[in-house]
Design an enzyme around this catalytic site. Structure first.
Site, PDB file in Angstrom:
ATOM      1  N   TYR A   1       0.183   1.609  12.662  1.00 11.94           N
ATOM      2  CA  TYR A   1       0.163   1.066  11.018  1.00 11.94           C
ATOM      3  C   TYR A   1       1.104   1.403  10.171  1.00 11.94           C
ATOM      4  O   TYR A   1       1.444   0.937   9.271  1.00 11.94           O
ATOM      5  CB  TYR A   1      -1.277   1.546  10.891  1.00 11.94           C
ATOM      6  CG  TYR A   1      -0.844   1.080   9.237  1.00 11.94           C
ATOM      7  CD1 TYR A   1      -1.973  -0.350   8.475  1.00 11.94           C
ATOM      8  CD2 TYR A   1      -1.601   1.646   8.388  1.00 11.94           C
ATOM      9  CE1 TYR A   1      -2.789  -0.164   7.683  1.00 11.94           C
ATOM     10  CE2 TYR A   1      -1.638   1.761   6.687  1.00 11.94           C
ATOM     11  CZ  TYR A   1      -1.577   0.666   6.295  1.00 11.94           C
ATOM     12  OH  TYR A   1      -2.228   0.112   5.420  1.00 11.94           O
TER      13      TYR A   1
ATOM     14  N   SER B   1       1.067  -1.145   0.170  1.00 11.75           N
ATOM     15  CA  SER B   1      -0.006   0.108  -0.138  1.00 11.75           C
ATOM     16  C   SER B   1       0.833   1.099   0.259  1.00 11.75           C
ATOM     17  O   SER B   1       1.818   1.665   0.523  1.00 11.75           O
ATOM     18  CB  SER B   1      -0.530   0.338   1.053  1.00 11.75           C
ATOM     19  OG  SER B   1      -0.654   1.046   2.236  1.00 11.75           O
TER      20      SER B   1
END
Length: 331
Positions: A162, A149
């Site tokens: 994260y 990502s």
């Protein structure tokens, strides 16, 4: 990196392993590789969702197997690799895809949640690579695809842990690309998509009081899965699979402080009106319902032409804002 002749000829009969394959992009990837005629091995924590995805693949006419797997546990990932080898004695493609996310103020997210995000995301991808790269080296061929990502290039506001895992995965895999450079037919491919219109956001942990839905301009998980297949056929070291991922990363590279400060300010503004209780989501246990590819969006999804027009407008607006001549300030 040139595609090998075998990959170009197609994927039928290849064995592909997909972690986090029970919903969202993972389920879309299982479907996409099944449509290519691959043997599909899926690793996921939740048995019900795992069985559903296996049934989906078998309905498409391919051999499929589900292996209950918590990627944060090294022995379970090794077991997944061992079971995959039983299909036809080899693994051709491994997709590191399983991931979790928590959002909220850094000091308000419980430490056990933070630690599990690291174990699932960073350790999970490490465990996958650690289990499959020896197989690839022994075979002298194989493709590891990492769904990282754009979080590997730019931080997600109020998602510090994260973001740490995504930056870490990118660094680890770029180092490993160097380590396997003397194996010409072993490839590590890193893909950096934008936010997905999948169930991922619905399953994430939320400690911000915000239960927001993804924007309708989020990427289609099936489009992202199609890029996995493309990488399996024509390996590349990195891929930005959609226009928005390139725009966002490019903008962040030019104006890093402005982007993260503005995004964080927007989150703070929304968090002043908290309307949802804290929720650990799928961090500490398997994802609850729904088990499907697509999640909920904040507004109806526009047509592809409308999305392209909006992106063009965004690009022109950013170009005007940042490149317009500055006034001299003289009267």
């Amino acid at each position: 990196m040139e595609p090998n002749k075998e990959a170009v000829q197609g994927l039928r009969g290849k064995t592909v392993v997909i972690t986090g394959g029970s919903s969202g992009v993972g389920r879309a990837a299982a479907e996409a590789f099944a449509l290519e005629g691959c043997n599909v091995v899926i690793g996921s924590r939740g048995k019900e969702a795992l069985d559903e995805t296996v049934a989906l693949c078998r309905d498409l006419g391919v051999a499929a197997m589900g292996v209950p797997t918590d990627v944060s546990v090294a022995s379970e990932v090794q077991h997944l690799a061992n079971k995959a080898m039983e299909f036809n004695g080899r693994i051709d493609i491994w997709v590191n895809n399983a991931g979790v996310m928590s959002s909220g103020k850094f000091e308000e997210i419980p430490m056990d949640v933070n630690e599990q995000v690291i174990k699932t995301n960073l350790f999970g991808y490490m465990h996958g690579a650690y289990s499959v790269l020896p197989v690839f080296k022994k075979q002298k061929d194989g493709i590891l695809i990492n769904n990282i990502s754009i979080g590997g290039f730019m931080p997600a506001p109020y998602s510090a842990i994260y973001s740490a895992t995504k930056f870490g995965i990118r660094g680890m895999m770029e180092c490993l690309q160097g380590e396997i450079s003397d194996f010409p037919d072993v490839h590590i491919c890193n893909i950096y998509p934008q936010i997905q219109r999948s169930t991922g956001n619905m399953h994430s942990a939320k400690f911000s009081g915000l239960d927001f839905k993804v924007p309708p301009t989020a990427a289609d998980p099936r489009d992202t899965a199609a890029r996995f297949v493309e990488l399996a056929k024509n390996p590349k070291k990195e891929m930005f699979p959609d226009v928005m991922s390139r725009v966002l990363v490019g903008t962040y590279r030019m104006f890093p402080k402005s982007v993260i400060n503005t995004a964080s300010a927007g989150m703070r503004l929304m968090m002043k009106v908290k309307n949802a209780p804290s929720d650990t989501g799928n961090i500490l246990q398997p994802s609850p319902q729904p088990h499907r590819i697509y999640g909920e969006t904040s507004l109806p999804v526009p047509s592809r032409k409308t999305q392209l027009a909006a992106l063009a407008g965004l690009g022109l607006g950013l170009a005007y804002m940042f490149l317009k001549p500055k006034s001299s300030g003289n009267s």
